[in-house]
Write an enzyme that holds these catalytic residues in place. Structure first.
Site, PDB file in Angstrom:
ATOM      1  N   GLY A  96     -22.907  47.691   8.237  1.00 29.91           N
ATOM      2  CA  GLY A  96     -22.358  47.820   9.591  1.00 29.91           C
ATOM      3  C   GLY A  96     -23.377  48.222  10.647  1.00 29.91           C
ATOM      4  N   ASP A 135     -22.415  41.602   3.514  1.00 30.36           N
ATOM      5  CA  ASP A 135     -21.678  42.405   4.490  1.00 30.36           C
ATOM      6  C   ASP A 135     -22.257  42.126   5.884  1.00 30.36           C
ATOM      7  OD1 ASP A 135     -20.178  44.248   5.856  1.00 30.36           O
ATOM      8  OD2 ASP A 135     -21.161  46.003   5.019  1.00 30.36           O
ATOM      9  N   TRP A 136     -21.898  40.984   6.440  1.00 28.35           N
ATOM     10  CA  TRP A 136     -22.335  40.560   7.778  1.00 28.35           C
ATOM     11  C   TRP A 136     -21.263  41.003   8.761  1.00 28.35           C
ATOM     12  CZ3 TRP A 136     -23.151  34.605   9.048  1.00 28.35           C
ATOM     13  CH2 TRP A 136     -23.359  34.435  10.429  1.00 28.35           C
ATOM     14  N   GLU A 137     -21.594  42.030   9.561  1.00 32.68           N
ATOM     15  CA  GLU A 137     -20.619  42.563  10.517  1.00 32.68           C
ATOM     16  C   GLU A 137     -21.072  42.295  11.943  1.00 32.68           C
ATOM     17  OE1 GLU A 137     -19.233  46.534   9.741  1.00 32.68           O
ATOM     18  OE2 GLU A 137     -19.579  46.357   7.613  1.00 32.68           O
ATOM     19  N   PHE A 138     -20.582  41.249  12.545  1.00 33.42           N
ATOM     20  CA  PHE A 138     -19.714  40.183  12.045  1.00 33.42           C
ATOM     21  C   PHE A 138     -20.189  38.891  12.691  1.00 33.42           C
ATOM     22  CE2 PHE A 138     -16.882  43.904  11.911  1.00 33.42           C
ATOM     23  CZ  PHE A 138     -16.395  43.800  10.627  1.00 33.42           C
TER      24      PHE A 138
END
Ligand code: NAG
Ligand code: NAG
Length: 368
Positions: A96, A135-138
């Site tokens: 994140g 976990d590519w936010e976003f």
């Protein structure tokens, strides 16, 4: 409250009998590698989990190959050798706090995707992981969502090929995603590429938290509300959106926070969820781990409450107010996840627990 408890007890009972057994349950948590000195991977009670995610590595901003520093090199090796074979280990890429534009650029061309995918497999295998997680936010636009869908296609193909070439079981492939399947609150409307997710991932970790926080100090909130009668910003609505978009229930893993968000009450006389607030409460970035909340509650002799509407816990001492998940809300949420026939749950983050209280409660409630 008694009524709600009763309903959930029934649901837990009924659904624990009919839940299909063809998919292994996922009881998992992310391990923040920056907590290495205070909470080494060796401190994890592996009997409570099936999978632990290593958080995080990032790709280089130009080559898109995973960067592994000298110290990370030993942390990675220690992580997998400490935890295996007791649990499966998954290398999570992103986080994140990282720049989402690096992922946007990486996913935009075939060549950069290839470089990233190749490096993820090389690093994952080198350190003995069982899987990879993104976990590519976003993704910020419909085009980036399209690129992400394409990345999953090519990633899965590469994993299959590598497994065949090396005669090994393929690495797992998962992703941490927004609580809903589309960004209905955002100015730029965009939705995840569900057909690609369905076809190419083993499961998705749905981040069912941070609905409320320091960005809105007008009132207190349940940051991981299971239900919200006033909006669609809740875990139940988010999970429904994923199911309605076509993701099989057995690909959905529910996120549970091992931390709370804090506010300053306007007055200690009005102290429920949604009470007027005048600012942020204690903790770094107005957040506290579950363990810190327990210490705060003890030291400050805080009043602890349960909010049956949102299915969340809160505590306050003076005007300091914390909204979090405790044993009671966790039990009900796991019951809900069972009733919804989800695949399992994950915690952000494993180091936030206090004496394994929540992890134990979750594992016991879920069952074998
Ligand atoms: C990993 O690190 C921990 C804590 O520093 C240590 O106790 C443990 O022996 C190490 N494990 C391995 C397999 O190197
Ligand atoms: C990654 O690229 C190198 C160099 O082209 C190649 O030798 C290796 O087999 C590739 N690894 C995978 C997992 O595709």
């Amino acid at each position: 409250m008694a009524g709600l408890k009763f309903v959930f007890s029934i649901l837990i009972f009924v659904f624990s009998m009919v839940v299909a057994v063809d998919h292994e349950s996922i009881k998992s948590a992310y391990w923040p590698s920056w907590d290495y000195s205070t909470f080494p991977a060796s401190a994890i009670d592996t009997s409570l989990f099936t999978h632990i995610f290593y958080a995080f590595l990032m790709p280089d901003a130009v080559s898109y190959k995973l960067m592994v520093s000298k110290s990370e090199c030993s942390t990675l090796a220690n992580f997998t050798s400490t935890l295996k074979p007791k649990v499966k280990t998954i290398l999570s890429i992103g986080g994140g706090d990282e720049d989402p534009n690096i992922f946007a650029r990486m996913a935009a061309t075939k060549m950069s995707r290839k470089s990233f995918i190749n490096s993820s497999i090389e690093v994952g295998r080198k350190y003995g992981f069982d899987g990879l997680d993104l976990d590519w936010e976003f993704p910020k636009t419909p085009e980036e969502m399209q690129d992400l869908g394409e990345l999953f296609v090519e990633w899965r193909a590469a994993l299959k090929k590598e497994a065949t070439d090396t005669c090994r079981p393929p690495l797992l492939l998962t992703a941490a995603v927004y609580f809903a399947s589309d960004f209905f609150l955002a100015e730029v409307h965009r939705a995840y590429h569900v057909p690609s997710i369905k076809k190419n991932l083993d499961w998705i970790n749905v981040m069912c938290y941070d609905y409320r926080g320091s960005w809105d100090t007008s009132s207190t909130g349940a940051h991981a509300a299971l239900f919200d009668p006033a909006s669609l910003v809740s875990t139940s609505d988010g999970l429904k959106s994923w199911i309605e978009a076509g993701v099989p229930r057995k690909m959905l893993v529910m996120g549970l926070p091992l931390y709370g968000h804090t506010w300053q009450l306007e007055s200690h006389h009005i102290h429920g969820v949604g009470a007027p607030a005048v600012g942020v409460g204690p903790g770094i970035n107005a957040q506290m781990t579950f363990s810190e909340v327990m210490d705060f509650n003890n030291k400050q002799s805080a009043v602890v409450g349960f909010d049956p509407v949102t299915v969340s816990m809160y505590s306050y001492a003076g005007t300091s107010w914390i909204g979090y998940d405790g044993p009671m809300s966790i039990t009900l949420k796991i019951g809900f996840a069972r009733a919804f026939e989800l695949r399992g749950y994950f915690f952000w983050a494993v180091s936030g627990d206090k004496d394994w209280k929540i992890s134990k409660q979750a594992s016991m409630t879920w069952g074998p």
